[in-house]
Design a protein around this motif. Structure first.
Motif: not given
Length: 510
Positions: A275-278, A469-474
């Protein structure tokens, strides 16, 4: 199977609190009276409207947020007169910023021996009771006789420790499946040529289509979607005790789950990173989380995590920016019972320094006593602050908040604005139908044996785990180091202590 949806057009005129049903028949009993705390009795018949037989008292009620001008006026006039008549007490309402809740100025007031009452959560209660800062309210149960008829018995149990009542619950509203649904901007959904969202795939399709039309809008106005996305990353019915520990409500056992050490967390983190990447979660969220809430309130986001009440809570705010906005709750799967922590909104404690704890309980009782008093504290003066039509529907004249509406919300007294569809009211009232109470409801963890570990773990959570957990890091890149830090901080000892206490408590409930 498609989920039934609820909806509410957020018109600017619909600056409302909630529902016009008559006083209910919830006959939940109050917690049993005890004799462990001797205090000066000031009780009287709670059904009486005359408190003149009581010795005069002065109380301080702390609330959080901004105090409106209308609240200041009523506190000195109608609120003052009514409370004086009912329980012969003068109440000072003191407002503090939300940053002082559960710590800060509240802690300072407790530690310096101020005479006051305010609301609490279970975790803050456990810590404060261990320090001797909350009064035992068990002996004063009879002073909340009216409230106990309108607040579920299970809500009282949630604020008991070793059989003693340390806070009085307030509120009675649908609370199951909080944040397990996606609260979607239905107006944007329909603009994109869609009618509903019943899966993760459809939610992402909704984002793609709206983004093509309105590239200025963000997607998800939060950084935590573990509840609403769980239909896609697990077959379990997970319910979280805190950031580190979850329960599987689909099985009847006492096993806790170390959330960050599960395959489910890995799958969830990968979804969030996608979601973060998108761009569904905006890039600025990594450094400016509060902006997400601002964007939602100003109509610049597509969806949020939902609750039964969120389609109308905060309606005035978002409708000021987007008068034609509509909000709908959608679940991204089906077949799992909704889980509830209980139906309360919050619970009031009384400081141990209070001269008259019972009089405080009598004040709490007024907040949920009957329709007349509820209307006064929630809406103000009829004809000045609001009007009612022949069906008991509400139209606000003044929009100033009084005693916070979320705090008082009780399905036995709440009033809906006359623009709210009957379909929505019926669905809201039935939201908890079929829901089950969490098997952990009423359990309060004593962190004393692992206080140092908990402090370290919270630091690891903030620095390492929350970004994953927030999607900021892989996940694959960042988690090995995070796990090392988690172990070094004492996660194994913390989990073992939590499991020990939970198993002991769980066995007593059977």
């Amino acid at each position: 199977m498609k989920k039934k949806k609820g909806w509410l057009s957020l018109l600017l005129a619909a600056v409302f609190l909630v529902s016009g049903c008559a006083q209910g028949n919830n006959e939940s009993a109050p917690p049993s009276s005890g004799t462990g705390n001797e205090g000066t009795s000031s009780s009287t018949d709670s059904g009486s409207n005359d408190g003149s037989a009581l010795t005069p008292a002065k109380l301080k009620i702390v609330l959080y947020g901004d105090e409106s001008n209308r609240m200041k006026e009523l506190a000195k006039t109608s609120f003052y007169d009514t409370i004086k008549k009912e329980i012969n007490a003068e109440v000072e309402f003191q407002f503090l910023p939300w940053t002082e809740y559960g710590g800060g100025k509240t802690d300072l007031m407790l530690s310096t021996g101020e005479d006051f009452a305010t609301y609490t959560d279970a975790n803050y209660m456990v810590k404060s009771v261990a320090k001797g800062l909350y009064a035992d309210l068990t002996p004063y149960a009879d002073a909340a006789a009216d409230l106990s008829k309108n607040v579920d018995e299970a809500s009282f149990k949630a604020f008991q420790l070793e059989g003693k009542q340390y806070a009085i619950p307030v509120g009675n509203k649908p609370n199951s499946a909080e944040f397990y649904s996606a609260l979607v901007r239905q107006d944007l959904l329909e603009e994109a040529g869609m009618t509903q969202v019943t899966s993760l795939g459809e939610l992402e399709q909704f984002y793609d289509k709206v983004h093509a039309i309105h590239p200025e809008l963000i997607g998800y106005a939060n950084t935590d979607a573990r509840r609403l996305l769980q239909y896609d990353y697990t077959d379990k019915n997970l319910y979280w005790q805190n950031d580190f520990i979850a329960l599987d409500e689909s099985v009847k056992d006492d096993q806790i789950i170390s959330w960050f050490e599960t395959e489910e967390f890995k799958s969830y983190a990968n979804l969030m990173h996608g979601w973060y990447e998108k761009g569904i979660i905006p890039k600025y969220a990594a450094t400016n989380v509060p902006q997400l809430q601002s964007d939602w309130n100003s109509g610049k986001a597509m969806f949020w995590a939902g609750t039964a009440a969120r389609p109308f809570e905060g309606a005035a705010t978002i409708s000021q920016a987007v008068p034609d906005a509509k909000l709908v709750n959608y679940f991204l799967g089906s077949g799992r019972p909704k889980i509830s922590r209980g139906t309360y909104s919050t619970a009031f404690f009384v400081s141990t320094a209070a001269k008259d704890p019972e009089r405080y309980v009598m004040f709490f009782n007024l907040l949920q006593k009957n329709q007349e008093l509820y209307d006064l504290f929630a809406y103000g003066i009829e004809g000045t602050d609001y009007t009612l039509d022949e069906n008991g529907r509400l139209t606000k004249i003044t929009t100033d908040s009084l005693i916070p509406d979320w705090l008082l919300m009780n399905k036995n007294f709440m009033r809906f604005d006359n623009t709210v569809p009957d379909e929505f009211i019926a669905e809201y009232k039935a939201w908890d139908d079929g829901a089950i109470i969490s098997k952990g409801a009423g359990f309060n963890f004593d962190n004393t044996p692992v206080k140092n570990e908990e402090t370290k773990l919270n630091g690891v959570f903030t620095e390492y785990l929350a970004p994953i957990g927030s999607g900021f890091s892989d996940y694959d890149t960042a988690f090995p180091k995070a796990l090392d830090r988690l172990k070094a901080a004492g996660i194994d000892k913390y989990i073992a202590e939590y499991q020990k206490q939970f198993s002991e408590w769980y066995a007593k409930q059977q």
